[in-house]
Design a protein around this motif. Structure first.
Motif, PDB file in Angstrom:
ATOM      1  N   VAL A 158       0.239  -3.780  -8.020  1.00 16.76           N
ATOM      2  CA  VAL A 158      -1.033  -3.984  -8.721  1.00 16.76           C
ATOM      3  C   VAL A 158      -2.185  -3.361  -7.934  1.00 16.76           C
ATOM      4  CG1 VAL A 158      -2.694  -5.736  -9.483  1.00 16.76           C
ATOM      5  CG2 VAL A 158      -0.248  -6.051  -9.930  1.00 16.76           C
ATOM      6  N   LEU A 159      -2.148  -3.506  -6.605  1.00 18.16           N
ATOM      7  CA  LEU A 159      -3.205  -2.925  -5.770  1.00 18.16           C
ATOM      8  C   LEU A 159      -3.195  -1.403  -5.832  1.00 18.16           C
ATOM      9  CD1 LEU A 159      -3.044  -5.230  -2.603  1.00 18.16           C
ATOM     10  CD2 LEU A 159      -4.809  -5.196  -4.382  1.00 18.16           C
ATOM     11  N   LEU A 160      -2.000  -0.803  -5.795  1.00 15.50           N
ATOM     12  CA  LEU A 160      -1.898   0.656  -5.881  1.00 15.50           C
ATOM     13  C   LEU A 160      -2.362   1.154  -7.238  1.00 15.50           C
ATOM     14  CD1 LEU A 160       1.543   1.308  -4.124  1.00 15.50           C
ATOM     15  CD2 LEU A 160      -0.732   1.862  -3.250  1.00 15.50           C
ATOM     16  N   LEU A 161      -2.110   0.350  -8.260  1.00 17.93           N
ATOM     17  CA  LEU A 161      -2.533   0.719  -9.611  1.00 17.93           C
ATOM     18  C   LEU A 161      -4.034   0.545  -9.789  1.00 17.93           C
ATOM     19  CD1 LEU A 161      -1.365   1.605 -12.394  1.00 17.93           C
ATOM     20  CD2 LEU A 161      -1.261  -0.815 -12.990  1.00 17.93           C
ATOM     21  N   GLY A 162      -4.604  -0.425  -9.096  1.00 14.97           N
ATOM     22  CA  GLY A 162      -6.004  -0.757  -9.318  1.00 14.97           C
ATOM     23  C   GLY A 162      -6.988  -0.062  -8.407  1.00 14.97           C
ATOM     24  N   TYR A 163      -6.539   0.377  -7.228  1.00 12.75           N
ATOM     25  CA  TYR A 163      -7.464   0.951  -6.243  1.00 12.75           C
ATOM     26  C   TYR A 163      -7.034   2.368  -5.878  1.00 12.75           C
ATOM     27  CZ  TYR A 163      -9.184  -3.821  -5.824  1.00 12.75           C
ATOM     28  OH  TYR A 163      -9.703  -5.059  -6.098  1.00 12.75           O
ATOM     29  N   GLN A 165      -8.370   4.659  -3.827  1.00 11.82           N
ATOM     30  CA  GLN A 165      -8.385   5.016  -2.413  1.00 11.82           C
ATOM     31  C   GLN A 165      -7.168   4.469  -1.680  1.00 11.82           C
ATOM     32  OE1 GLN A 165     -12.198   3.615  -0.994  1.00 11.82           O
ATOM     33  NE2 GLN A 165     -13.229   5.533  -1.560  1.00 11.82           N
ATOM     34  N   LEU A 166      -6.776   3.254  -2.027  1.00  2.23           N
ATOM     35  CA  LEU A 166      -5.589   2.666  -1.407  1.00  2.23           C
ATOM     36  C   LEU A 166      -4.344   3.472  -1.764  1.00  2.23           C
ATOM     37  CD1 LEU A 166      -4.324   0.349   0.223  1.00  2.23           C
ATOM     38  CD2 LEU A 166      -4.126  -0.936  -1.918  1.00  2.23           C
ATOM     39  N   ALA A 167      -4.262   3.892  -3.027  1.00  4.59           N
ATOM     40  CA  ALA A 167      -3.117   4.699  -3.462  1.00  4.59           C
ATOM     41  C   ALA A 167      -3.086   6.033  -2.722  1.00  4.59           C
ATOM     42  CB  ALA A 167      -3.180   4.918  -4.971  1.00  4.59           C
ATOM     43  N   ASP A 168      -4.264   6.673  -2.563  1.00  4.45           N
ATOM     44  CA  ASP A 168      -4.319   7.949  -1.843  1.00  4.45           C
ATOM     45  C   ASP A 168      -3.866   7.779  -0.395  1.00  4.45           C
ATOM     46  OD1 ASP A 168      -5.170   9.414  -4.020  1.00  4.45           O
ATOM     47  OD2 ASP A 168      -7.301   9.177  -3.557  1.00  4.45           O
ATOM     48  N   SER A 169      -4.297   6.710   0.244  1.00  4.08           N
ATOM     49  CA  SER A 169      -3.884   6.452   1.629  1.00  4.08           C
ATOM     50  C   SER A 169      -2.380   6.225   1.714  1.00  4.08           C
ATOM     51  CB  SER A 169      -4.631   5.229   2.178  1.00  4.08           C
ATOM     52  OG  SER A 169      -6.026   5.445   2.179  1.00  4.08           O
ATOM     53  N   PHE A 170      -1.844   5.520   0.735  1.00  4.65           N
ATOM     54  CA  PHE A 170      -0.402   5.261   0.705  1.00  4.65           C
ATOM     55  C   PHE A 170       0.386   6.570   0.567  1.00  4.65           C
ATOM     56  CE2 PHE A 170       3.359   4.597  -2.003  1.00  4.65           C
ATOM     57  CZ  PHE A 170       4.116   3.791  -1.160  1.00  4.65           C
ATOM     58  N   PHE A 171      -0.041   7.431  -0.351  1.00 10.21           N
ATOM     59  CA  PHE A 171       0.661   8.698  -0.554  1.00 10.21           C
ATOM     60  C   PHE A 171       0.540   9.603   0.671  1.00 10.21           C
ATOM     61  CE2 PHE A 171       0.352   7.710  -5.177  1.00 10.21           C
ATOM     62  CZ  PHE A 171       1.697   7.837  -5.469  1.00 10.21           C
ATOM     63  N   LEU A 172      -0.629   9.629   1.295  1.00  8.79           N
ATOM     64  CA  LEU A 172      -0.798  10.447   2.494  1.00  8.79           C
ATOM     65  C   LEU A 172       0.117   9.985   3.616  1.00  8.79           C
ATOM     66  CD1 LEU A 172      -4.690  10.918   2.549  1.00  8.79           C
ATOM     67  CD2 LEU A 172      -2.958  12.676   2.139  1.00  8.79           C
ATOM     68  N   PHE A 173       0.235   8.678   3.764  1.00  7.30           N
ATOM     69  CA  PHE A 173       1.133   8.127   4.790  1.00  7.30           C
ATOM     70  C   PHE A 173       2.583   8.515   4.499  1.00  7.30           C
ATOM     71  CE2 PHE A 173       4.036   4.678   6.032  1.00  7.30           C
ATOM     72  CZ  PHE A 173       3.844   4.693   7.419  1.00  7.30           C
ATOM     73  N   CYS A 174       2.988   8.390   3.241  1.00 11.75           N
ATOM     74  CA  CYS A 174       4.361   8.727   2.870  1.00 11.75           C
ATOM     75  C   CYS A 174       4.640  10.214   3.058  1.00 11.75           C
ATOM     76  CB  CYS A 174       4.626   8.325   1.416  1.00 11.75           C
ATOM     77  SG  CYS A 174       4.658   6.549   1.138  1.00 11.75           S
ATOM     78  N   ARG A 175       3.653  11.058   2.763  1.00 15.21           N
ATOM     79  CA  ARG A 175       3.842  12.499   2.931  1.00 15.21           C
ATOM     80  C   ARG A 175       4.005  12.879   4.390  1.00 15.21           C
ATOM     81  NH1 ARG A 175      -1.094  14.976  -0.281  1.00 15.21           N
ATOM     82  NH2 ARG A 175      -0.433  16.843   0.878  1.00 15.21           N
ATOM     83  N   LYS A 176       3.300  12.185   5.261  1.00 17.54           N
ATOM     84  CA  LYS A 176       3.441  12.455   6.691  1.00 17.54           C
ATOM     85  C   LYS A 176       4.821  12.067   7.208  1.00 17.54           C
ATOM     86  CE  LYS A 176      -1.469  11.978   7.892  1.00 17.54           C
ATOM     87  NZ  LYS A 176      -2.475  11.180   8.660  1.00 17.54           N
TER      88      LYS A 176
END
Length: 321
Positions: A158-163, A165-176
């Protein structure tokens, strides 16, 4: 191809071990003595579930675009075929490609639409699972652990769907953390996720309608599994089924086996052990597999035309649009 063969081998290995532990003659007798009325009702629920899912796909289309109800059904059924042979529900991603090739949407928007659709499905499944686990009468340490784990998964989704910036940070972390090839795929997914977020959050009424429809669709999925239990002349309280059947479905989503076969069956045997024997649970596993097999069977006549479209375009172009 090698990964697919490995998943098939793993599924067969799990099934061999599982069926060596159950009464196979008794399994046949269970189906022979089943409640035929409930069996017809439970298997027939594939039709309204597919139709409501197709209606939801229509509602997801942006203003100024259109998708006929029959076309939406064909897309879903064709994707069901591919989900049986591709890992991790990739058939739904290919469905986005088909939508682009048919001229319904541009590539990135069709992908973001499907990403949102599957996100709603997963969150709806987790929601029903959490509700079921909360009211589950006999929770031990394992069930409390699963309740906390599934609840955290729901909150995170729900947080990734709603925010954004949080989703972008999550994807950047996963890409690294990912390999270069996987990083490119995550980058495409991040772009689609951002486009999906901007599009769907711009219309709160539309977002609420799609979310409510998704929750209702998964209620029907879980109701169908409960009807399977009744068809097998077994019994489990419905609220217990709300807790246990989503856990089995989640086990089947693990990218280890062919279409979840094996892991889902084993989970059903273990989870429903307090309510009926392993042979009945194995029969339930076969019926749960039919939930994926029947739509795939119905999608076979439509798959050819979509594969023909696929030969006319490049998949790489789809992800670059």
């Amino acid at each position: 191809m090698i990964k697919r063969l490995i998943s098939i081998v793993i599924s067969l290995g799990i099934l061999i071990i599982l069926y060596s532990q159950i009464d196979r003659v008794g399994l046949v007798e269970i189906f022979q003595n089943c409640d035929r009325q409930w069996m017809v009702i439970s298997l027939g629920m594939v039709i309204p579930i597919t139709m409501i899912t197709a209606w939801r796909l229509q509602q997801l289309m942006p203003q100024g675009t259109s998708l006929r109800f029959t076309e939406a059904n064909r897309l879903i059924l064709a994707a069901s075929v591919l989900n049986m042979i591709l890992p991790s529900k990739m058939g739904d991603i290919v469905k986005a490609y088909f939508m682009q090739q048919r001229g319904h949407l541009k590539g990135s928007l069709s992908l973001s639409l499907v990403v949102f659709e599957k996100t709603c499905d997963l969150l709806s499944l987790l929601l029903w699972c959490v509700l079921g686990l909360i009211v589950y009468p006999e929770k031990d340490l394992l069930f409390w652990t699963m309740t906390i784990g599934v609840s955290l998964g729901l909150i995170a989704g729900v947080l990734l769907l709603g925010y954004r910036q949080l989703a972008d940070s999550f994807f950047l972390f996963c890409r690294k953390m990912a390999s270069k090839k996987m990083g490119e795929k995550l980058k495409s997914l991040q772009i689609s996720w951002g486009e999906m977020h901007d599009y769907f959050w711009s219309d709160k009424g539309q977002l609420l309608k799609i979310s409510a429809t998704s929750i209702f669709i998964w209620f029907l999925h879980l109701l169908q599994i409960w009807f399977f239990i009744l068809a097998l002349n077994a019994w489990t309280p419905f609220w217990v089924n709300l807790a246990l059947s989503p856990l089995a479905i989640l086990a089947g989503l693990l990218p280890l086996t062919f279409a979840g076969v094996g892991t889902r069956d084993t989970a059903l045997v273990l989870l429903y052990q307090p309510y009926f024997d392993a042979t009945t649970a194995a029969a339930l596993g076969l019926l749960c597999t039919s939930r994926y097999f029947l739509p795939a069977l119905g999608g076979l006549p439509f798959l050819g035309q979509y594969l023909t479209l696929a030969r006319q375009g490049s998949k790489s172009n789809f992800f670059r649009h």
